[in-house]
Design an enzyme around this catalytic site. Structure first.
Site, PDB file in Angstrom:
ATOM      1  N   HIS A 100       0.849  -1.202   0.000  1.00 33.89           N
ATOM      2  CA  HIS A 100       0.000   0.000   0.000  1.00 33.89           C
ATOM      3  C   HIS A 100       0.881   1.246   0.000  1.00 33.89           C
ATOM      4  CE1 HIS A 100      -3.204  -2.808   1.195  1.00 33.89           C
ATOM      5  NE2 HIS A 100      -4.036  -1.896   0.729  1.00 33.89           N
ATOM      6  N   LYS A 111      -0.370   4.864   4.559  1.00 32.48           N
ATOM      7  CA  LYS A 111      -1.227   3.914   5.309  1.00 32.48           C
ATOM      8  C   LYS A 111      -0.651   3.673   6.698  1.00 32.48           C
ATOM      9  CE  LYS A 111      -3.634  -0.522   4.855  1.00 32.48           C
ATOM     10  NZ  LYS A 111      -4.938   0.044   5.254  1.00 32.48           N
TER      11      LYS A 111
END
Ligand code: NAD
Length: 282
Positions: free
Chosen positions: A166, A170
């Site tokens: 990600h 995040k």
């Protein structure tokens, strides 16, 4: 929306049959990231009507749920088929009460629910149809389905590792989707995930134990969401990969879910369903 806006989504649900009344949508949080995309998709669909936008007091081009309720009572607003909800957990109880009382199907994508919120969702599902999903991506739903099938076929002797990537903003790891994949594998193999999960490896960790499910998180660049499920067994391996390149995939999936929920509700259905039921009917 991504890439080719004139080409229909390859997995778009079938449109309502000619002559059937258009499905009437209410969209919550129309100025939010998800709400904007859902409004655009509903507005562009020939079989759907964006009947109202529901927002907090003062939200541009939106009415409060109280105002919507009163407009329906006065007959100024025709009854709704479905409420699509990507908002905030604090709104969940009110939406649950409204949908249950009005018999409106409820597509709930809002996450971070507390136990009392979920109890309100479950109570609403006794009186109307609730479609709840933490991830509306059709690809992720398929991946979960395939993960369980592969885990069942390969059994507990196959080594399993899950790798997710990600964007660097995040804050949590592993991702909710990676955990859902791990749960799908563990469930299919009759394992309790907590007992077999292994987060990352470092140092003298010893040989891999039978049935272990390894989890690894990469954080880099602007990746929306990339998940790999690796199976390994003697002389063979299998990798299932899903790549989300645009947040629009969630809105596309939510509108497909809303078509499904609204149609089921028109047929009188109640209960709580999710992506597995949507795929089962596909
Ligand atoms: P956002 O902050 O961009 O938008 C939230 C919207 O909700 C805003 O329009 C805000 O005015 C509205 N809102 C806030 N409180 C409200 C209330 N009490 N009543 C009515 N409206 C209210 O957030 P976002 O990125 O669009 O995400 C919204 C929610 O959807 C989050 O919980 C997020 O985690 C979830 N989400 C789920 C999926 C999925 O696939 N299930 C995908 C993306 C986001």
């Amino acid at each position: 929306m991504t890439a080719n806006a004139t080409r229909p989504e390859p997995h778009a649900a079938a449109q309502a049959p000619r002559g059937e009344q258009r499905l009437r949508f209410a969209v919550v949080g129309p100025s939010g990231r998800m709400g904007q995309q859902v409004c655009a998709l509903v507005g562009a669909a020939s079989d759907l009507t964006l009947a109202c936008r529901v927002g907090v007091e003062g939200e541009p081009a939106a009415q409060t749920l109280l105002a919507v309720d009163a407009a329906i009572d006065r007959g100024d607003l025709a009854p709704l088929d479905v409420l699509v909800d990507f908002s905030h957990r604090s709104a969940v109880a009110g939406h649950a009460e409204f949908c249950a009382r009005r018999g409106v199907a409820w597509v709930l994508g809002t996450t971070g629910l507390e136990a009392a919120d979920q109890a309100a969702v479950d109570a609403a599902a006794a009186r109307t149809l609730v479609f709840q999903a933490a991830n509306f991506s059709i690809g992720v739903a398929l991946l979960l389905d395939l993960a369980a099938r592969a885990a069942r076929v390969l059994g507990v002797d196959a080594d399993v590792e899950i790798v997710e990537s990600h964007h660097h903003h995040k804050v949590d790891a592993p991702s909710g989707t990676a955990l859902a994949i791990a749960r799908a594998v563990a469930g299919a193999r009759g394992q309790a995930l907590d007992e077999v999960v292994r987060h990352g490896r470092q140092g003298l960790v010893g040989a891999r134990s039978r049935g272990e499910i390894g989890m690894h998180a990469l954080r880099l660049g602007d990746i929306v969401g990339h998940h790999e499920l690796h199976f390994g067994w003697p002389a063979e391996g299998l990798v299932l990969t899903h790549d989300a390149r645009d947040r629009a995939v969630f809105a596309v999936g939510a509108v497909r879910a809303a078509r499904f929920a609204a149609s089921q509700r028109r047929a009188g259905a109640v209960g709580r369903v999710g992506m597995a039921e949507l795929l089962a009917g596909a």
